[in-house]
Design a protein around this motif. Sequence first.
Motif, short mmCIF file in Angstrom:
data_model
loop_
_atom_site.label_atom_id
_atom_site.label_comp_id
_atom_site.label_asym_id
_atom_site.label_seq_id
_atom_site.Cartn_x
_atom_site.Cartn_y
_atom_site.Cartn_z
N ALA A 1 39.79 36.10 37.78
CA ALA A 1 41.02 36.25 37.01
C ALA A 1 41.51 34.86 36.66
O ALA A 1 41.20 33.88 37.35
N THR A 2 42.28 34.75 35.58
CA THR A 2 42.81 33.45 35.16
C THR A 2 44.33 33.52 35.07
O THR A 2 44.91 34.60 34.93
N SER A 3 44.95 32.34 35.15
CA SER A 3 46.41 32.28 35.11
C SER A 3 46.85 30.91 34.63
O SER A 3 46.19 29.90 34.89
N GLU A 4 47.97 30.87 33.95
CA GLU A 4 48.57 29.60 33.53
C GLU A 4 49.45 29.01 34.63
O GLU A 4 49.68 27.81 34.65
N ASP A 5 49.94 29.87 35.55
CA ASP A 5 50.87 29.40 36.57
C ASP A 5 50.46 29.73 38.01
O ASP A 5 51.14 29.34 38.96
N GLY A 6 49.35 30.43 38.19
CA GLY A 6 48.91 30.82 39.52
C GLY A 6 49.69 31.98 40.11
O GLY A 6 49.54 32.29 41.29
N ILE A 7 50.49 32.63 39.28
CA ILE A 7 51.32 33.76 39.73
C ILE A 7 51.01 35.02 38.93
O ILE A 7 50.80 36.08 39.48
N ARG A 8 50.99 34.89 37.61
CA ARG A 8 50.66 36.03 36.73
C ARG A 8 49.18 35.91 36.35
O ARG A 8 48.79 34.96 35.66
N TRP A 9 48.39 36.89 36.78
CA TRP A 9 46.93 36.82 36.63
C TRP A 9 46.43 37.80 35.60
O TRP A 9 46.94 38.91 35.49
N LYS A 10 45.40 37.39 34.86
CA LYS A 10 44.71 38.26 33.92
C LYS A 10 43.28 38.43 34.43
O LYS A 10 42.52 37.46 34.49
N LYS A 11 42.95 39.66 34.80
CA LYS A 11 41.60 39.94 35.30
C LYS A 11 40.61 39.89 34.15
O LYS A 11 40.85 40.45 33.08
N GLU A 12 39.49 39.22 34.38
CA GLU A 12 38.40 39.21 33.42
C GLU A 12 37.62 40.51 33.60
O GLU A 12 37.48 41.00 34.72
N PRO A 13 37.09 41.08 32.51
CA PRO A 13 36.37 42.35 32.64
C PRO A 13 35.02 42.17 33.33
O PRO A 13 34.32 41.18 33.10
N GLY A 14 34.69 43.09 34.20
CA GLY A 14 33.38 43.11 34.85
C GLY A 14 33.22 42.02 35.89
O GLY A 14 33.96 41.04 35.92
N PRO A 15 32.23 42.20 36.76
CA PRO A 15 31.96 41.18 37.78
C PRO A 15 31.40 39.91 37.17
O PRO A 15 30.78 39.94 36.11
N VAL A 16 31.63 38.78 37.84
CA VAL A 16 31.11 37.50 37.35
C VAL A 16 29.63 37.33 37.67
O VAL A 16 28.96 36.49 37.08
N LEU A 17 29.12 38.13 38.60
CA LEU A 17 27.73 38.06 39.00
C LEU A 17 27.25 39.48 39.30
O LEU A 17 27.82 40.16 40.14
N ALA A 18 26.23 39.92 38.59
CA ALA A 18 25.71 41.27 38.80
C ALA A 18 25.02 41.37 40.16
O ALA A 18 24.45 40.39 40.66
N LEU A 19 25.06 42.56 40.75
CA LEU A 19 24.30 42.79 41.98
C LEU A 19 22.82 42.68 41.66
O LEU A 19 22.39 42.92 40.53
N GLY A 20 22.03 42.33 42.65
CA GLY A 20 20.59 42.16 42.46
C GLY A 20 19.87 43.49 42.29
O GLY A 20 20.42 44.56 42.59
N PRO A 21 18.63 43.46 41.83
CA PRO A 21 17.85 44.69 41.65
C PRO A 21 17.49 45.32 43.00
O PRO A 21 17.54 44.66 44.04
N LYS A 22 17.14 46.59 42.96
CA LYS A 22 16.78 47.33 44.18
C LYS A 22 15.69 46.56 44.94
O LYS A 22 14.73 46.08 44.37
N GLY A 23 15.92 46.42 46.24
CA GLY A 23 14.98 45.70 47.09
C GLY A 23 15.31 44.22 47.29
O GLY A 23 14.71 43.56 48.12
N SER A 24 16.27 43.70 46.51
CA SER A 24 16.64 42.29 46.66
C SER A 24 17.67 42.12 47.77
O SER A 24 18.30 43.07 48.20
N TRP A 25 17.86 40.89 48.21
CA TRP A 25 18.79 40.60 49.30
C TRP A 25 20.23 40.93 48.94
O TRP A 25 21.06 41.18 49.81
N ASP A 26 20.55 40.94 47.65
CA ASP A 26 21.93 41.19 47.24
C ASP A 26 22.09 42.46 46.40
O ASP A 26 22.95 42.55 45.55
N GLU A 27 21.27 43.46 46.67
CA GLU A 27 21.35 44.70 45.90
C GLU A 27 22.60 45.52 46.20
O GLU A 27 23.04 46.31 45.37
#
Length: 185
Positions: free
Chosen positions: A151-177
């Motif tokens: 999320a981003t903010s101009e003042d650190g108080i009012r936040w705007k969430k960015e859509p979607g995760p910043v990093l996708a989960l890994g494919p099936k079988g990966s350490w971060d699936e």
Amino acid sequence: NPVIKVGSKGAWNDQTLGCLTVLADGDTFYLYSDGARFGKPKNIGLATSEDGIHWKWFEKNPLFGGSMAYAIKVGDTFRLYYSGGHGGLNGLQMRTSPDGFHWSEPTQVMEGCADPKVVRVADNRFYLYYCDGGKVTKDGKEAWEFKNYMATSEDGIRWKKEPGPVLALGPKGSWDENSHAGPCV
């Protein structure tokens, strides 16, 4: 050789100690950590150090209820962002302090946030990296699934969430699936 340990029996943090953040300010390091007694809600406490190795717990711990604290300093004001708290508070809370020891009442600044990490950049813009999620059913089994967001903010108080995760989960079988949590930038 841990540089900081759980508290003695009966202390506010005698069972757990975790999700800590360290803020260097002048000649002092401030360590904020959550901790709990067995079967009790988590609280946030403070330890200080002059060298970052030898720590002393603040005698008035715990500071307040909550977990996953992250500290920054904006001008002369300490800010502590954290998840949850006593009294049914949810989401991202923020408190301010002139000295790092005595804190304002909490302000909820965003819903749906765990493991907050706030970065302030030169253009006076704030970036919040956090995780969100919960229990899901995968392959007929219940599991925890968390994803990292921003999320981003101009003042650190009012936040705007960015859509979607910043990093996708890994494919099936990966350490971060299954999950990403605890982002740190």
